[in-house]
Design a protein around this motif. Structure first.
Motif, short mmCIF file in Angstrom:
data_model
loop_
_atom_site.label_atom_id
_atom_site.label_comp_id
_atom_site.label_asym_id
_atom_site.label_seq_id
_atom_site.Cartn_x
_atom_site.Cartn_y
_atom_site.Cartn_z
N GLY A 287 0.82 -1.21 0.00
CA GLY A 287 0.00 0.00 0.00
C GLY A 287 0.85 1.26 0.00
O GLY A 287 0.54 2.24 -0.68
N ASP A 288 1.96 1.23 0.72
CA ASP A 288 2.87 2.38 0.77
C ASP A 288 3.56 2.60 -0.58
O ASP A 288 4.06 3.68 -0.86
CB ASP A 288 3.96 2.17 1.83
CG ASP A 288 3.40 2.19 3.25
OD1 ASP A 288 2.22 2.55 3.42
OD2 ASP A 288 4.15 1.83 4.18
N LEU A 289 3.65 1.55 -1.37
CA LEU A 289 4.32 1.65 -2.67
C LEU A 289 3.39 2.17 -3.75
O LEU A 289 3.80 2.35 -4.89
CB LEU A 289 4.86 0.28 -3.09
CG LEU A 289 5.86 -0.40 -2.14
CD1 LEU A 289 6.12 -1.84 -2.56
CD2 LEU A 289 7.17 0.37 -2.10
N GLY A 290 2.12 2.36 -3.40
CA GLY A 290 1.17 2.91 -4.38
C GLY A 290 0.28 1.87 -5.03
O GLY A 290 -0.42 2.15 -6.00
N VAL A 291 0.29 0.65 -4.47
CA VAL A 291 -0.51 -0.42 -5.05
C VAL A 291 -2.00 -0.23 -4.71
O VAL A 291 -2.35 0.07 -3.58
CB VAL A 291 -0.02 -1.78 -4.51
CG1 VAL A 291 -0.99 -2.90 -4.84
CG2 VAL A 291 1.37 -2.09 -5.06
N ASP A 292 -2.87 -0.41 -5.71
CA ASP A 292 -4.32 -0.31 -5.48
C ASP A 292 -4.97 -1.65 -5.21
O ASP A 292 -5.99 -1.73 -4.54
CB ASP A 292 -4.99 0.33 -6.70
CG ASP A 292 -4.60 1.78 -6.86
OD1 ASP A 292 -4.90 2.57 -5.96
OD2 ASP A 292 -3.97 2.12 -7.88
N ALA A 293 -4.42 -2.69 -5.81
CA ALA A 293 -4.99 -4.02 -5.62
C ALA A 293 -3.87 -5.04 -5.76
O ALA A 293 -3.00 -4.90 -6.63
CB ALA A 293 -6.08 -4.31 -6.64
N MET A 294 -3.88 -6.04 -4.88
CA MET A 294 -2.85 -7.09 -4.97
C MET A 294 -3.41 -8.39 -4.40
O MET A 294 -3.99 -8.39 -3.32
CB MET A 294 -1.61 -6.70 -4.17
CG MET A 294 -0.48 -7.73 -4.26
SD MET A 294 0.98 -7.28 -3.29
CE MET A 294 0.61 -8.07 -1.73
N HIS A 295 -3.25 -9.47 -5.14
CA HIS A 295 -3.66 -10.75 -4.57
C HIS A 295 -2.50 -11.35 -3.79
O HIS A 295 -1.34 -11.06 -4.06
CB HIS A 295 -4.13 -11.72 -5.66
CG HIS A 295 -3.04 -12.29 -6.49
ND1 HIS A 295 -2.63 -11.74 -7.67
CD2 HIS A 295 -2.23 -13.38 -6.30
CE1 HIS A 295 -1.65 -12.46 -8.18
NE2 HIS A 295 -1.38 -13.45 -7.38
N ILE A 296 -2.88 -12.13 -2.79
CA ILE A 296 -1.87 -12.82 -1.99
C ILE A 296 -2.14 -14.31 -2.14
O ILE A 296 -3.24 -14.78 -1.86
CB ILE A 296 -1.98 -12.41 -0.51
CG1 ILE A 296 -1.72 -10.90 -0.39
CG2 ILE A 296 -1.00 -13.21 0.35
CD1 ILE A 296 -2.03 -10.35 0.98
N ASN A 297 -1.14 -15.05 -2.60
CA ASN A 297 -1.31 -16.49 -2.75
C ASN A 297 -1.10 -17.13 -1.39
O ASN A 297 0.04 -17.31 -0.95
CB ASN A 297 -0.28 -17.06 -3.73
CG ASN A 297 -0.38 -16.41 -5.10
OD1 ASN A 297 0.21 -15.35 -5.33
ND2 ASN A 297 -1.10 -17.03 -6.00
N LEU A 298 -2.20 -17.47 -0.72
CA LEU A 298 -2.05 -18.05 0.63
C LEU A 298 -1.23 -19.34 0.58
O LEU A 298 -0.53 -19.67 1.53
CB LEU A 298 -3.42 -18.33 1.25
CG LEU A 298 -4.32 -17.13 1.54
CD1 LEU A 298 -5.56 -17.58 2.30
CD2 LEU A 298 -3.58 -16.06 2.34
N HIS A 299 -1.34 -20.07 -0.55
CA HIS A 299 -0.62 -21.35 -0.65
C HIS A 299 0.88 -21.13 -0.85
O HIS A 299 1.66 -22.04 -0.62
CB HIS A 299 -1.19 -22.19 -1.79
CG HIS A 299 -1.38 -21.43 -3.06
ND1 HIS A 299 -2.32 -20.44 -3.21
CD2 HIS A 299 -0.71 -21.47 -4.23
CE1 HIS A 299 -2.24 -19.93 -4.43
NE2 HIS A 299 -1.27 -20.53 -5.06
#
Lengths: 525, 448
Positions: A287-299
């Motif tokens: 978020g601090d880097l300017g990202v608006d949306a990011m998925h996180i691969n829980l696996h």
């Protein structure tokens, strides 16, 4: 045989003095622990079953005229036969638990078994997604606690918890972006998505699913994206950029904030592919880097097991600008009660990605992993995975060919969690990256990711993760050095026919694709 | 931290080999202004015992199906899964392997996938099946997109009998892809006129059996009409156990059959992970999304299995791929295959009949209650009742306090359709006579 080599019942206790390295064919074709196992359809029969089921109650059929009268063709096995069939199959698999699995971009780390245990507690494993919400508050609490960790670790405002895998998360993020453009009155106006050529294949495939056209951005010579190239590509037709950070070359996109500013100034959004979040968790917030949306691969990042190719889970964190558009269902906390909002009517939500609430079984495992680490352990895990990758790179750079780096003396640019090599060091040896990988199998390692990213010729992408000990890394490094020197010394037979010691010799993939046989069929009578 | 092997001394030695002074040097590319130097206000690491306690306390707040008289279905069903399944899928070699990219050391996963594809093709009576989708709902969305690609048309007609959340998934994908969806109204009787909606723009018709309300249908005539306009018939099956008792969609002329497989091997899991089953005809094979496992030989001519036909997939085709899907439901497919191997044809048929007959017995008992009307003419293991003059959602909530999970109020999924009185009741081989007594007594009380 002399008496001192016998025990008191005449059992020989030392090996016979014969030439034991002479292999001879076995009667069965098996090789001790390597046992051939036919298909279920060859060992089972249509009559066999391994389950005892109580006799059905007496009743008059309500199936109408739709009863299934023809044989289905399924074969069954008794319980002991089932156990043996699948245990034998399992023994033909390489796994993290059996050895180093440095598959770049896949983050093959240790899978703690406490995660498996808690996921199977009856309150999670034996509850139904449509039972009354007041009877599943503990499950909602787990989802919300995981959501809270994900938002805090990424410095974002919201998170969509229902996406079922990384690519599904990408789809979710891009839908939220398109929904935001539509809400701003830009329906149909922003039609393009910028994607670097080093991106995962899922990125362009996802953009097309959402109705966008893909504009490919060249990667600059050091393996990162040039903000100037983004500036030139920006226009009021651009809806978003999809950028992976750390990127697929294992590098931190050092101009990421400038890129984010350019994208935002142009009225577009910044989608980050979070496949490589493992490297920066606890050290930087997207978020601090300017990202608006990011998925996180829980696996990947949070170690819900890979399970032979899934199931995964791909929660998507969202910036303030996109939060309102998140898919249903989403949680709303009201004092001690959590309500799951299941319909988009009356909200700005773009709609539904999947039936029910998402991958609960992955949520429990990921939260178990996160709570076990805590904020200190998460940061340490990121540091260790980056340390391990750089250690491998530093230890192999004199014999292999690090990508984007001249072979100069001393430390240059840090890798993040992956060490990337090109096949330059194999030039003239007659050994390809594929051959090299297959020889690694004989040495007891799972190969690294090959031929990806596409921007590196004959790419070898090595991701050791934080789970490997120094002793394990040292053995890997020594092996890679030995293989490299062997290839350079012209010992091509070690590579071209590899693997020699795996359950199978090299497989004919062309044949499989040209004449697809995708299921068992009974032999003609 | 018990998962991290390095000692401080080893970390220092490794930093020295790399040629840097501190770990911070390896993170130097992160812009200084955004480097995290403090904690997050979140807890530090926890012992295994502490983690176990936390989850036990959260689990205990939920009403597990095993503690209740349980009749909830609506697209996810509770069947008994033999313990052997749970043991085998936790074998390290299955659990901690990844996608079988290196077939020489992944034959376990690959052979199981080949067995899975065979089982799915047989159950659906179709020519080919893939190695699974995320779940039934996302698979259905993909089936519609596949039909659009194959027919080069963009209009889907969706029956009112399709699971409402599956319909929402189709609508959502279609909205972003600018495709047209003609949605017929939800209707518990299963009677609807699809054929008059068909035209030259129609890419596909999506129907479900047993449908959301439990009603069974034969789509043979519909298939003929759909094929007459060169469109495709997509049949959805949310309860795979029904295929042990009910005519398969392939025998009705379906072009794509897609559905949920969680009933076999996987369990309820509060909605996921599940396993999407997906099958089609040989003719449409190249348009199929998802991973596929195929038979081949190795260099010695020995039979083995590999992932194949990857030229359809995103990692090769990128923006021209048939789907953006990357993973399948790996371990859930394995659970499905092991459970199905244990059942065999004999066991599946018996389990299906045990579920069906139990549902018939319960439906007949409930139909005798004043104020309860069973709406189905035919059904497999789930049926719809009208609780005349009552709000089914209120009754379900009320009964839950007595540990009776009575079913799915239709209004929970279709809030604006005037279905407040309707309740879906699902029955499986796991329900006891005592469960029936408790539900019957409670419903009698609630509707009186």
């Amino acid at each position: 045989m002399s008496a001192d080599k016998m025990n008191n019942v005449g059992r020989p206790s030392t090996p016979n003095a014969v030439a034991s390295n002479e292999a001879h064919p076995t009667f069965t074709g098996n090789k001790a622990l390597q046992i051939n196992e036919p298909l279920l359809y060859e060992v089972g029969t249509p009559e066999q079953t391994g389950v005892d089921i109580a006799d059905p109650r007496k009743a008059t059929s309500r199936l109408g005229d739709l009863a299934r009268s023809e044989p289905i063709g399924l074969h069954g096995l008794s319980e002991p036969e089932t156990m043996r069939h699948y245990v034998r199959l399992s023994q033909k698999n390489f796994a993290i638990d059996s050895g180093m699995y440095p598959l770049g971009s896949c983050t093959m780390k240790h899978n703690p078994r406490i995660n498996e245990k808690v996921a199977r507690l009856p309150g999670f494993a034996d509850t139904h997604p449509l039972q009354p919400q007041h009877t599943v508050q503990g499950a909602f609490e787990v989802i919300e606690t995981l959501a809270d960790w994900l938002m805090k670790l990424t410095g974002t405002e919201a998170v969509a918890m229902s996406p079922k895998a990384g690519a599904h998360g990408e789809l979710c993020g891009m839908m939220a972006i398109e929904a935001a453009h539509r809400a701003a009155g830009n329906a149909g106006k922003r039609t393009k998505v910028l994607i670097p050529e080093s991106a995962h294949g899922t990125n362009p495939a996802t953009a097309v699913f959402v109705g966008y056209q893909v504009q490919t951005i060249k990667t600059r010579e050091d393996g990162t994206v040039d903000p100037q190239a983004i500036k030139e590509a920006m226009s009021d037709e651009v809806a978003a950029i999809m950028l992976t950070n750390p990127n697929t070359c294992g590098l931190f996109e050092r101009d990421i904030m400038e890129i984010a500013d350019i994208v935002h100034a142009g009225g577009a959004y910044f989608y980050c592919d979070g496949a490589n979040f493992n490297a920066i968790m606890g050290r930087a917030k997207p978020g601090d880097l300017g990202v608006d949306a990011m998925h996180i691969n829980l696996h990947k990042t949070f170690s819900t097991p890979h399970g032979g190719g899934g199931p995964g889970a791909g929660p998507v964190v969202l910036s303030k600008a996109l939060a309102a558009f998140a898919p249903v269902p989403f949680a709303k906390r009201d004092g001690g009660n959590i309500e799951m909002v299941e319909h988009k009517e009356g909200t700005k939500s773009f709609g539904r990605m999947t039936a029910f609430h998402g991958q609960m079984g992955m949520n429990t495992r990921a939260l178990s992993y996160i709570l076990s680490h805590g904020q200190d352990g998460i940061r340490q895990a990121a540091e260790d995975c980056v340390l391990n990758a750089n250690y491998i790179k530093a230890s192999l750079k004199d014999v292999m060919s690090p990508a984007f780096e001249e072979q100069k003396e001393g430390f240059q640019r840090p890798a993040m969690h992956e060490a990337l090599f090109h096949d330059g060091f194999l030039e003239g040896t007659g050994v390809s990256t594929l051959d090299f990988a297959k020889a690694m199998i004989d040495e007891g390692f799972h190969p690294m990711t090959m031929y990806f990213p596409l921007v590196v010729h004959g790419a070898m992408l090595i991701e050791p993760t934080e789970s490997e000990s120094k002793a394990s890394l040292d053995q890997f490094i020594a092996t890679m050095r030995d293989l490299t020197l062997s290839a350079k010394a012209g010992e091509t037979e070690r590579f071209l026919g590899a693997p020699f010691y795996a359950p199978m010799k090299r497989m004919d993939e062309t044949l499989a694709a040209r004449k697809p046989i995708l299921k068992w069929v009974p032999a003609p009578q | 931290m018990r998962y991290l092997p390095h000692s401080k001394k080893n970390r220092e030695a490794m930093l020295a080999t790399i040629g840097v002074n501190s770990i911070d040097d390896l993170f130097a590319e992160i812009p200084e202004s955004v480097r995290v130097t403090e904690g997050f206000g979140l807890p530090d690491h926890a012992t295994e015992l502490e983690v176990d306690r936390y989850f036990r306390s959260q689990s205990a707040k939920n009403l597990a199906a095993s503690e209740a008289a349980f009749f909830v279905g609506g697209g996810a069903y509770r069947h008994h899964v033999p313990e052997t399944v749970n043991h085998l899928i936790q074998r390290s070699e299955f659990l901690t392997a990844y996608t079988p990219y290196q077939p020489e050391i992944s034959q376990g996963t690959l052979q199981a996938l080949f067995e899975f594809q065979t089982q799915v093709a047989q159950l659906y009576d179709m020519e080919v099946a893939n190695a699974s989708m995320y779940d039934g709902s996302t698979g259905t969305g993909e089936a519609v997109l596949m039909a659009h690609r194959a027919t080069k048309r963009r209009k889907a007609i969706v029956s009112g009998g399709v699971h409402p959340q599956y319909v929402e998934v189709i609508e959502n994908l279609s909205d972003f892809g600018s495709h047209q969806v003609v949605k017929l109204p939800a209707n518990p009787t299963g009677v609807e006129d699809i054929i008059s909606q068909l035209d030259k723009e129609t890419s596909c018709v999506v129907v479900q059996t047993p449908n959301f309300f439990g009603e069974l249908s034969d789509f043979t005539k519909l298939a003929e009409a759909v094929h007459a306009v060169k469109a495709l018939l997509i049949v959805v099956v949310t309860e795979v156990v029904s295929l042990g008792a009910v005519k398969a969609p392939g025998a009705m002329g379906a072009d794509i059959v897609v559905g949920e497989g969680q009933s076999i091997g996987v369990g309820l899991n509060f909605g996921g992970p599940y396993v999407g089953l997906f099958a089609t005809t040989k003719k449409l094979l190249r348009q199929m999304p998802g991973r596929v496992c195929g038979e081949t030989v190795d260099a010695d001519g020995k039979r083995g299995f590999v992932l194949t036909m990857s030229t359809r997939e995103q990692h090769i085709r990128r923006e021209k791929a048939t789907s953006n899907i990357c993973t399948n439901a790996g371990l859930c497919t394995l659970a499905f295959t092991i459970h199905m191997s244990l059942l065999g044809e004999v066991g599946l048929r018996k389990m299906a009949m045990a579920s069906h007959n139990a549902a018939v017995v319960l439906a007949e008992r409930l139909a005798k209650i004043d104020g309860v009307e069973v709406l189905n003419t035919s059904f497999f293991n789930e049926f719809t009742v009208r609780l005349t003059g009552k709000n089914a959602n209120d009754i379900v909530n009320q009964l839950a306090d007595d540990k009776i999970l009575a079913g799915v109020p239709v209004s929970r999924l279709l809030p604006d359709a005037g279905h407040d009185e309707l309740l879906l009741i699902a029955v499986t081989e796991t329900n006891s006579d005592e469960d029936f007594d408790r539900l019957e007594t409670a419903l009698k009380g609630a509707v009186s």
